[in-house]
Design an enzyme around this catalytic site. Structure first.
Site, PDB file in Angstrom:
ATOM      1  N   GLU A  70       0.871  -1.190  -0.082  1.00 40.49           N
ATOM      2  CA  GLU A  70       0.037  -0.041   0.104  1.00 40.49           C
ATOM      3  C   GLU A  70       0.957   1.079   0.005  1.00 40.49           C
ATOM      4  O   GLU A  70       1.629   1.230   0.941  1.00 40.49           O
ATOM      5  CB  GLU A  70      -0.937  -0.120   1.121  1.00 40.49           C
ATOM      6  CG  GLU A  70      -1.866   0.993   1.028  1.00 40.49           C
ATOM      7  CD  GLU A  70      -1.743   2.250   1.562  1.00 40.49           C
ATOM      8  OE1 GLU A  70      -1.357   3.509   1.088  1.00 40.49           O
ATOM      9  OE2 GLU A  70      -2.066   2.327   2.908  1.00 40.49           O
ATOM     10  N   CYS A 100      -1.311   9.303   3.530  1.00 39.98           N
ATOM     11  CA  CYS A 100      -1.276   8.741   2.016  1.00 39.98           C
ATOM     12  C   CYS A 100      -2.395   9.074   1.250  1.00 39.98           C
ATOM     13  O   CYS A 100      -2.403   9.266  -0.072  1.00 39.98           O
ATOM     14  CB  CYS A 100      -0.817   7.448   1.875  1.00 39.98           C
ATOM     15  SG  CYS A 100      -1.911   6.224   2.768  1.00 39.98           S
TER      16      CYS A 100
END
Length: 708
Positions: free
Chosen positions: A341, A375
């Site tokens: 990720e 993020c």
């Protein structure tokens, strides 16, 4: 009234601009004209006055005394799991209680070390400093040596022999211990990672949700599917969510029965040490979970290049993910797991129908909270030119109300950047924009500590950004409505695919954009951060990750492997293969969609294998292609390294050939694509996208609005 009845009278007269009062008038007409309104009820002669003026709380009490269908907050995810405990930070009682628990650890200096099979290990001591006050050392950490890493791998033992129900109970007990130790956890998150109180509480809750959700998932998988653990899993977690992501990775792998080697970011070892201690206390075997502290270049590299490691779970930069992928291909088994990720250049679109006050609030949260160090954070904002001037003015004024400073103080909204290196990188980007005349707003920040106030930089669009700027910097562009399709094309062409936000009241626009944008998580009329476990499974595609989504129904399963080779085919009739209604609170719509991954390269090796691979891929809506001379020469391996038109490779052949294929795939530029080895490959043929809609945000009847 005063003359006739000799009573006092108050005249209620709203005053303001036409654009505000017209909406106000329409809202009042709608409310008072509704069948359920007080005005309607009191004029209906069939209604008794006593019923109309009855205290609604009396009715609520009567309802609670009966069998009510209204779920309490802790039960909204029942029967899967209990919801994490919340604290009302606007309630002085909750705030005071939490503050007293946290204050016990305001001046403590922690000492932490690697935990290798339950014993203390380490090599070199390094110091951890408070990013809001770099002169204050909050603790010392003992970095693992290479010998420690080798010893940990040698002594790692999966705990699949412990029944799934018992593993589930242990993870649930760990969740309870997390909540019991909330004060110290929040203190560590604040002093080590610079978390403000709101973010620290949210992170603790997310970690608890991961533990409980994966605890329930492991029992489901054990009984519904014939799956077994993979073996030893390396989990490498980041500093921006040092408890939530750390816990999510290891609990996902542990729940499936694997052994875990956990390496947290070197900036945040204290919270990971504390979490592992709580997991041991809950009953996780020390041979099933080991903690290795240190740098990625030494400890991390060793943990991703040992042949006994069966898989790697990583959250961090795209560059590091590609480097790890090469290590896995070269040193690990060809069927080794890799879940990555990574980051994203995330965008949001605000059109002229949006409710601007709500949009301003959501932009501030998305771009600047956590100091922009998520993020999922908003990086590029597109505002329709009709409202750009008004919106930008409102945004600037609202930003001025944000408090930037010491994260320990309850009134602080935005805390520090994690370290000097990140701080310097962000400032270099801001200074370049200032030199070019594109810095249109800059908020003040304390001069001591790694603080950067919110910044706004003008751009023409997402093409102006070549990389992710991981801080409180928002890039803003204007657009005309007819440009929306090309904006979506630009967002998709950037290659990242993590989060996207949209503020509009046009249903057709919501449908078009959410079906067109290639990102893992789409948020409509709300902020685009803070995905909730189970409600909003999180994870991107393209340069933003490999899937499956964390906190989603496929995550734990990926940490297992099949015991048999039966082909399970799940036909997909439409482009959107499957829609899952996710659990969650009232007022939100949460749906996860399955989309075809794209073009699958079917390499067999036998003709019958190719036919099966093509069939499964096509049943899942994917295109297929075949290379007949797949291993006869170097042509295919060159194709694997350089092709841009394939999104996955299927191969069921020998291990030697698998190794060559995996190494070739690891050399590709761009997204990491999967090598599908199991005959049950349907799950790998799809990508998950989630759409979250704030259903309370329409702001009235919008059927008269046009898309123009």
């Amino acid at each position: 009234v005063m003359t006739t009845n000799q009573t006092s009278c108050r005249v209620y007269a709203p005053v303001g601009k036409h654009e505000d009062l017209l909406a106000y008038l329409v809202r009042r007409l709608l409310e008072n004209g509704a069948n359920s309104s007080f005005v309607n009820q009191v004029l209906d002669k069939n209604n008794l006055v006593d019923d109309i003026i009855r205290d609604p709380f009396d009715a609520l009490d009567a309802l609670e005394n009966q069998s009510s269908n209204i779920s309490l907050p802790e039960d909204i995810y029942s029967p899967n799991r209990k919801n994490s405990k919340g604290w009302n930070l606007n309630d002085f009682s909750d705030l005071s209680t939490l503050g007293k628990e946290r204050d016990l650890f305001k001046a403590i200096k922690w000492k932490v070390n690697s935990l290798v099979n339950g014993t203390t290990k380490g090599n070199k001591v390094y110091h951890i400093y408070d990013p809001s006050n770099p002169n204050e050392c909050v603790g010392n950490a003992l970095e693992a040596s290479i010998e420690d890493v080798n010893f940990a791998i040698k002594n790692a033992k999966p705990w699949q022999n412990i029944p799934a129900e018992e593993r589930s109970n242990i993870l649930n007990k760990a969740a309870d211990l997390y909540e019991k130790n909330a004060g110290q956890i929040i203190a560590i998150l604040t002093r080590e990672a610079g978390k403000v109180i709101v973010d620290a509480v949210a992170e603790l809750r997310e970690a608890v949700d991961f533990l409980r959700y994966y605890a329930s998932e492991c029992v489901k998988i054990h009984y519904k599917e014939n799956r077994i653990e993979r073996g030893i899993i390396t989990c490498i977690s980041p500093w921006n969510f040092p408890l939530a992501i750390f816990t999510g990775q290891i609990s996902g792998a542990l729940s499936a029965g694997n052994a875990v080697l956990a390496k947290p970011a070197e900036q945040t070892p204290i919270i990971s040490y504390f979490a592992v201690k709580l997991l041991y206390e809950a009953g996780v075997p020390k041979s099933a979970l080991q903690l290795l502290l240190g740098r990625g270049k030494t400890v991390g590299k060793k943990l991703t290049s040992n042949k006994n490691v069966a898989g790697v779970c990583f959250t961090g930069s795209t560059t590091t993910a590609c480097s790890i992928n090469k290590n896995i291909a070269k040193f690990l088994s060809p069927d080794a797991l890799f879940i990555a990720e990574t980051g994203g250049i995330n965008a949001m679109i605000i059109d002229s129908t949006a409710l601007l006050e709500r949009a301003v609030k959501d932009v501030i949260a998305s771009a600047f909270h956590s100091a922009g160090q998520r993020c999922s954070a908003l990086r590029v904002l597109y505002v329709q030119e009709d409202i750009e001037k008004k919106f930008t003015h409102m945004l600037k004024e609202a930003i001025k109300e944000q408090s930037v400073g010491n994260p320990w103080d309850f009134e602080t909204d935005i805390g520090p950047i994690i370290d000097k290196n990140s701080y310097d990188n962000i400032l270099r980007h801001v200074h370049r924009a200032q030199k070019d005349g594109r810095l249109i707003f800059s908020n003040e920040a304390p001069s001591s500590g790694y603080f950067i106030g919110p910044k706004i930089i003008s751009v023409t669009g997402i093409k102006d950004l070549k990389s992710e700027i991981f801080g409180p910097v928002l890039h803003i562009a204007s657009f005309r409505p007819e440009q929306i399709p090309s904006i979506i094309e630009d967002i998709n062409a950037a290659g990242y695919g993590l989060t996207f936000g949209l503020h509009t009241r046009l249903d057709k626009r919501v449908e078009f954009i959410s079906n067109s944008v290639k990102v893992g998580n789409v948020y409509i009329n709300r902020n685009q951060i803070g995905a909730v476990v189970e409600s909003q499974p999180f994870g991107g595609e393209g340069l933003s990750g490999t899937g499956p989504k964390a906190g989603g129904p496929r995550y734990v399963k990926r940490f297992t492997t099949s015991e048999n080779s039966s082909v399970k085919q799940h036909p997909r009739k439409n482009m959107v293969a499957c829609i899952r209604e996710m659990n969650g609170p009232t007022g939100e719509s949460n749906k996860t969609y399955d989309y075809p991954r794209g073009k699958i390269l079917c390499l067999g090796p036998e003709p019958i294998d190719v036919k099966k691979q093509i069939r499964i891929a096509q049943l899942n809506g994917c295109e297929t292609t075949v290379r007949r001379s797949y291993l006869e020469n170097d042509e295919t391996f060159s194709y694997l390294e350089t092709s841009t038109d394939i999104q996955a490779v299927a191969f069921w052949g020998k291990s030697r050939d698998l190794k060559k294929i995996r190494i070739a795939l690891s050399k590709r530029k761009g997204p990491i694509i999967p090598l599908m080895l199991e005959t049950d490959m349907s799950d790998h043929c799809i990508i998950e996208r989630h759409v979250c809609v704030d259903t309370t945000a329409a702001g009235g009847n919008v059927t008269l609005l046009s898309a123009g």
